[in-house]
Design a protein around this motif. Structure first.
Motif, mmCIF file in Angstrom:
data_model
loop_
_atom_site.group_PDB
_atom_site.id
_atom_site.type_symbol
_atom_site.label_atom_id
_atom_site.label_comp_id
_atom_site.label_asym_id
_atom_site.label_seq_id
_atom_site.Cartn_x
_atom_site.Cartn_y
_atom_site.Cartn_z
ATOM 1 N N SER A 30 36.528 11.585 34.528
ATOM 2 C CA SER A 30 35.551 12.561 34.035
ATOM 3 C C SER A 30 34.112 12.101 34.203
ATOM 4 O O SER A 30 33.182 12.895 34.025
ATOM 5 C CB SER A 30 35.825 12.887 32.569
ATOM 6 O OG SER A 30 35.748 11.710 31.788
ATOM 7 N N SER A 31 33.911 10.843 34.544
ATOM 8 C CA SER A 31 32.560 10.304 34.714
ATOM 9 C C SER A 31 32.081 10.339 36.162
ATOM 10 O O SER A 31 30.960 9.929 36.451
ATOM 11 C CB SER A 31 32.497 8.857 34.205
ATOM 12 O OG SER A 31 32.738 8.789 32.813
ATOM 13 N N ASP A 33 31.461 12.346 39.869
ATOM 14 C CA ASP A 33 31.435 13.488 40.763
ATOM 15 C C ASP A 33 32.478 13.239 41.846
ATOM 16 O O ASP A 33 32.670 12.097 42.276
ATOM 17 C CB ASP A 33 30.053 13.648 41.413
ATOM 18 C CG ASP A 33 28.942 13.841 40.394
ATOM 19 O OD1 ASP A 33 27.784 13.520 40.726
ATOM 20 O OD2 ASP A 33 29.226 14.306 39.267
ATOM 21 N N THR A 53 30.707 16.196 37.581
ATOM 22 C CA THR A 53 31.652 15.716 36.567
ATOM 23 C C THR A 53 32.217 16.849 35.706
ATOM 24 O O THR A 53 33.410 16.872 35.422
ATOM 25 C CB THR A 53 30.978 14.698 35.641
ATOM 26 O OG1 THR A 53 29.781 15.288 35.107
ATOM 27 C CG2 THR A 53 30.624 13.424 36.391
ATOM 28 N N THR A 54 31.347 17.770 35.305
ATOM 29 C CA THR A 54 31.794 18.858 34.437
ATOM 30 C C THR A 54 31.889 20.184 35.188
ATOM 31 O O THR A 54 32.065 21.236 34.564
ATOM 32 C CB THR A 54 30.827 19.039 33.250
ATOM 33 O OG1 THR A 54 29.520 19.319 33.787
ATOM 34 C CG2 THR A 54 30.770 17.791 32.389
ATOM 35 N N GLY A 56 29.426 21.421 36.749
ATOM 36 C CA GLY A 56 28.120 22.053 36.602
ATOM 37 C C GLY A 56 27.460 22.425 37.917
ATOM 38 O O GLY A 56 26.656 23.348 37.969
ATOM 39 N N SER A 71 37.775 22.709 42.216
ATOM 40 C CA SER A 71 37.758 22.719 40.762
ATOM 41 C C SER A 71 38.346 21.401 40.266
ATOM 42 O O SER A 71 38.853 20.601 41.060
ATOM 43 C CB SER A 71 38.572 23.900 40.206
ATOM 44 O OG SER A 71 39.935 23.808 40.604
ATOM 45 N N ARG A 72 38.270 21.174 38.978
ATOM 46 C CA ARG A 72 38.803 19.949 38.406
ATOM 47 C C ARG A 72 39.268 20.204 36.984
ATOM 48 O O ARG A 72 38.761 21.115 36.309
ATOM 49 C CB ARG A 72 37.761 18.835 38.436
ATOM 50 C CG ARG A 72 36.522 19.099 37.594
ATOM 51 C CD ARG A 72 35.424 18.078 37.900
ATOM 52 N NE ARG A 72 35.829 16.716 37.535
ATOM 53 C CZ ARG A 72 35.219 15.620 37.998
ATOM 54 N NH1 ARG A 72 34.211 15.727 38.852
ATOM 55 N NH2 ARG A 72 35.625 14.416 37.610
ATOM 56 N N ASP A 73 40.225 19.388 36.537
ATOM 57 C CA ASP A 73 40.706 19.418 35.164
ATOM 58 C C ASP A 73 40.590 18.000 34.641
ATOM 59 O O ASP A 73 41.446 17.157 34.925
ATOM 60 C CB ASP A 73 42.150 19.921 35.116
ATOM 61 C CG ASP A 73 42.667 20.080 33.691
ATOM 62 O OD1 ASP A 73 42.094 19.466 32.767
ATOM 63 O OD2 ASP A 73 43.649 20.805 33.509
ATOM 64 N N ASN A 74 39.518 17.726 33.911
ATOM 65 C CA ASN A 74 39.282 16.366 33.433
ATOM 66 C C ASN A 74 40.327 15.924 32.402
ATOM 67 O O ASN A 74 40.559 14.735 32.230
ATOM 68 C CB ASN A 74 37.872 16.239 32.855
ATOM 69 C CG ASN A 74 36.806 16.261 33.936
ATOM 70 O OD1 ASN A 74 37.076 15.983 35.109
ATOM 71 N ND2 ASN A 74 35.584 16.589 33.561
ATOM 72 N N SER A 75 40.940 16.868 31.712
ATOM 73 C CA SER A 75 41.977 16.518 30.735
ATOM 74 C C SER A 75 43.236 16.011 31.430
ATOM 75 O O SER A 75 44.037 15.285 30.828
ATOM 76 C CB SER A 75 42.317 17.724 29.863
ATOM 77 O OG SER A 75 42.995 18.719 30.606
#
Lengths: 115, 110
Positions: A30-31, A33, A53-54, A56, A71-75
């Protein structure tokens, strides 16, 4: 140990769709890019898309704009690439990596677009 | 999107020094320098240098990067047979809003 494991590649007909995944471990996903980079058979490296990272900010190469979605799923420590309207020229080995430093790489997943 | 310019091939002898170049413009290399990657056949790329001149841990001191104006360079000293590989440079292009790569240089160690 840092690991990036790409999956989801395969043989698809022109105009078809695929969803690639990149499972990350060994670092704080999650930290970072992240980005997708591809390499056509016998060719060089080509940047495809990057995501913050988010989520954004997101950027795409002109060659995939309007057809691919990152896209990404940090969880779940996972990066995705939804690829629609695939063309023969999208045939390549697709890698995920962190940006801007490019120090983590997976082994890639092969996408073949052919009838 | 326009990429960075690298010579297609460089050949040097064992134990010699090779300098690979990467030329861009003021929006990419000239703005932030370049990263350098090494790729052996059938393997994923491996980072040699990032943020212009920094070398990741585990990378030999024989690899050193530099940057002047719109040109980045990678110097490999004491060439060894295992240095034979493809080398790519990469930079963020602020005018394109895109990451660009060079076409790659194939290094042959004679």
């Amino acid at each position: 140990e840092v690991q990036l494991l790409e999956s989801g590649g395969g043989l698809v007909q022109p105009g078809g769709s695929l969803r690639l995944s990149c499972a990350a471990s060994g670092f704080i996903f999650s930290s970072y890019d992240m980005a997708w980079v591809r390499q056509a058979p016998g060719g060089g490296l080509e940047w495809v898309s990057s995501i913050a990272t988010t989520g954004g900010w997101i950027f795409y190469a002109d060659s995939v704009k309007g057809r691919f979605t990152i896209s990404r799923d940090n969880s779940k420590n996972t990066l995705f690439l939804q690829m629609n309207s695939l063309r023969a020229e999208d045939t390549a080995l697709y890698y995920c990596t962190n940006v801007p430093d490019l120090d983590y790489w997976g082994r890639g997943t092969l996408v073949t677009v052919s009838s | 999107q326009a990429g960075l310019t690298q010579p297609p091939s460089v050949s040097k002898g064992l134990r010699q020094t090779a300098t690979l170049t990467c030329t861009g413009n003021s929006f990419n290399v000239g703005n932030q320098g370049a990263a350098w990657l090494q790729q052996h056949q059938g393997r994923p790329p491996k980072l040699l240098s990032y943020r212009n001149t920094n070398r990741p841990s585990g990378i030999s001191e024989r690899f050193s990067a530099s940057w002047s104006g719109n040109t980045a360079s990678l110097t490999i000293t004491g060439l060894q047979s295992e240095d034979e590989a493809d080398y790519y440079c990469s930079a963020w292009d602020s005018s394109l809003g895109a990451r660009v790569f060079g076409e790659g240089t194939k290094l042959t160690v004679l």
